[in-house]
Every structure is written in C-alpha cells, then in structure tokens.
Motif scaffolding. Sequence first.
Motif, short mmCIF file in Angstrom:
data_model
loop_
_atom_site.label_atom_id
_atom_site.label_comp_id
_atom_site.label_asym_id
_atom_site.label_seq_id
_atom_site.Cartn_x
_atom_site.Cartn_y
_atom_site.Cartn_z
N CYS A 1 0.83 -1.21 0.00
CA CYS A 1 0.00 0.00 0.00
C CYS A 1 0.86 1.26 0.00
CB CYS A 1 -0.94 0.01 1.21
SG CYS A 1 -2.27 -1.19 1.07
N ILE A 2 1.93 1.25 0.78
CA ILE A 2 2.83 2.42 0.81
C ILE A 2 3.50 2.61 -0.54
CG2 ILE A 2 4.97 3.28 1.83
CD1 ILE A 2 4.01 2.06 4.49
N ALA A 3 3.93 1.52 -1.16
CA ALA A 3 4.58 1.62 -2.48
C ALA A 3 3.60 2.16 -3.52
CB ALA A 3 5.12 0.26 -2.90
N LEU A 4 2.36 1.68 -3.50
CA LEU A 4 1.37 2.19 -4.46
C LEU A 4 1.03 3.65 -4.19
CD1 LEU A 4 -1.05 -0.83 -4.78
CD2 LEU A 4 0.51 0.05 -6.50
N TRP A 5 0.96 4.03 -2.93
CA TRP A 5 0.68 5.43 -2.57
C TRP A 5 1.80 6.34 -3.09
CZ3 TRP A 5 3.09 8.39 1.52
CH2 TRP A 5 2.46 9.61 1.76
N ARG A 6 3.05 5.93 -2.93
CA ARG A 6 4.16 6.74 -3.41
C ARG A 6 4.15 6.85 -4.94
NH1 ARG A 6 9.70 4.96 -1.23
NH2 ARG A 6 10.25 6.93 -2.18
N ARG A 7 3.80 5.75 -5.63
CA ARG A 7 3.73 5.81 -7.10
C ARG A 7 2.60 6.72 -7.56
NH1 ARG A 7 4.42 0.13 -9.91
NH2 ARG A 7 5.33 1.40 -11.54
N ARG A 8 1.49 6.71 -6.84
CA ARG A 8 0.37 7.57 -7.19
C ARG A 8 0.75 9.05 -7.00
NH1 ARG A 8 -5.55 6.34 -5.12
NH2 ARG A 8 -5.35 4.86 -6.83
N ALA B 1 3.83 10.24 -7.18
CA ALA B 1 4.80 10.55 -8.24
C ALA B 1 4.09 10.74 -9.58
CB ALA B 1 5.84 9.44 -8.34
N LEU B 2 3.09 9.93 -9.87
CA LEU B 2 2.34 10.07 -11.12
C LEU B 2 1.57 11.40 -11.14
CD1 LEU B 2 1.50 8.77 -13.79
CD2 LEU B 2 -0.43 7.74 -12.57
N GLY B 3 0.99 11.76 -10.02
CA GLY B 3 0.28 13.04 -9.93
C GLY B 3 1.21 14.22 -10.14
N ARG B 4 2.41 14.13 -9.60
CA ARG B 4 3.38 15.22 -9.78
C ARG B 4 3.85 15.27 -11.23
NH1 ARG B 4 7.18 14.53 -4.44
NH2 ARG B 4 5.67 15.41 -2.97
N ALA B 5 4.02 14.11 -11.87
CA ALA B 5 4.46 14.08 -13.27
C ALA B 5 3.38 14.66 -14.18
CB ALA B 5 4.81 12.67 -13.68
N ARG B 6 2.12 14.44 -13.87
CA ARG B 6 1.03 14.96 -14.70
C ARG B 6 0.85 16.47 -14.52
NH1 ARG B 6 -3.80 10.51 -14.37
NH2 ARG B 6 -2.77 8.96 -15.69
N SER B 7 1.17 16.96 -13.33
CA SER B 7 0.97 18.39 -13.10
C SER B 7 1.96 19.21 -13.92
CB SER B 7 1.10 18.72 -11.62
OG SER B 7 2.43 18.57 -11.19
N GLY B 8 3.14 18.68 -14.16
CA GLY B 8 4.12 19.34 -15.04
C GLY B 8 4.90 20.45 -14.39
N THR B 9 4.76 20.69 -13.13
CA THR B 9 5.55 21.74 -12.48
C THR B 9 6.86 21.18 -11.99
OG1 THR B 9 4.43 21.33 -10.38
CG2 THR B 9 3.50 23.03 -11.80
#
Length: 99
Positions: free
Chosen positions: A76-83, A85-93
């Motif tokens: 669960c912690i690994a999936l939370w961290r990937r989520r 990271a994916l959210g930060r990558a999509r935001s583009g900042t």
Amino acid sequence: MPDAPEPSMPAPSVPGPDAVVLPPLTAPSQTQAAGGESQMTLMSPAGMEEGDETDWAAVVGVALVAEIGLLWAAACIALWRRRIALGRARSGTPEDWTG
C-alpha cells in the motif's frame, strides 16, 4: 546308542584392516542409571506439562497473519508513493519533481 558328537564352534577369526565389523544382533542389557534416575529421554520435564504450552499451529498462524499484514502495508505504501509521483508528473511543475 552312541553319543553324537556336539558340533564344535569355529574359532572366531580376527577381521582384517579393511573388514566391516557389524554390531551384535542382540541389544545389550539395559541397566538402570545411577541415583535411581531413568535413562535419558528426548523430552524435557518442562515439555511434559501440556496445560501451559502454546500450540505450534497457533504460533505459525499468528506469524503468517502478521507477515501478510506487513506485506500488505508495504504494498500500500509503495502504491501510494507511485500515485503521488504520477500526480506530480502529470501536473508538469518542476518544483514538485525535486521532492
């Protein structure tokens, strides 16, 4: 009636240096240990009491449940961290990428 001669036993031979010597077929006589104690057993006196011991199946079950819980938490912690990271990558900042 003539007496039959008794069969004589052959003299025991001394085994050679490469000969395999087998143990005797009869067990040695069992002797009582000194001090009135019985012979050594494979179970200690503390293990003879059944009332205060924990069943090994219960111990294995608790360990298995604990291990599954820890693995679930790590996943669960690994999936939370990937989520995240994916959210930060999509935001583009770029500020979010530095962590």
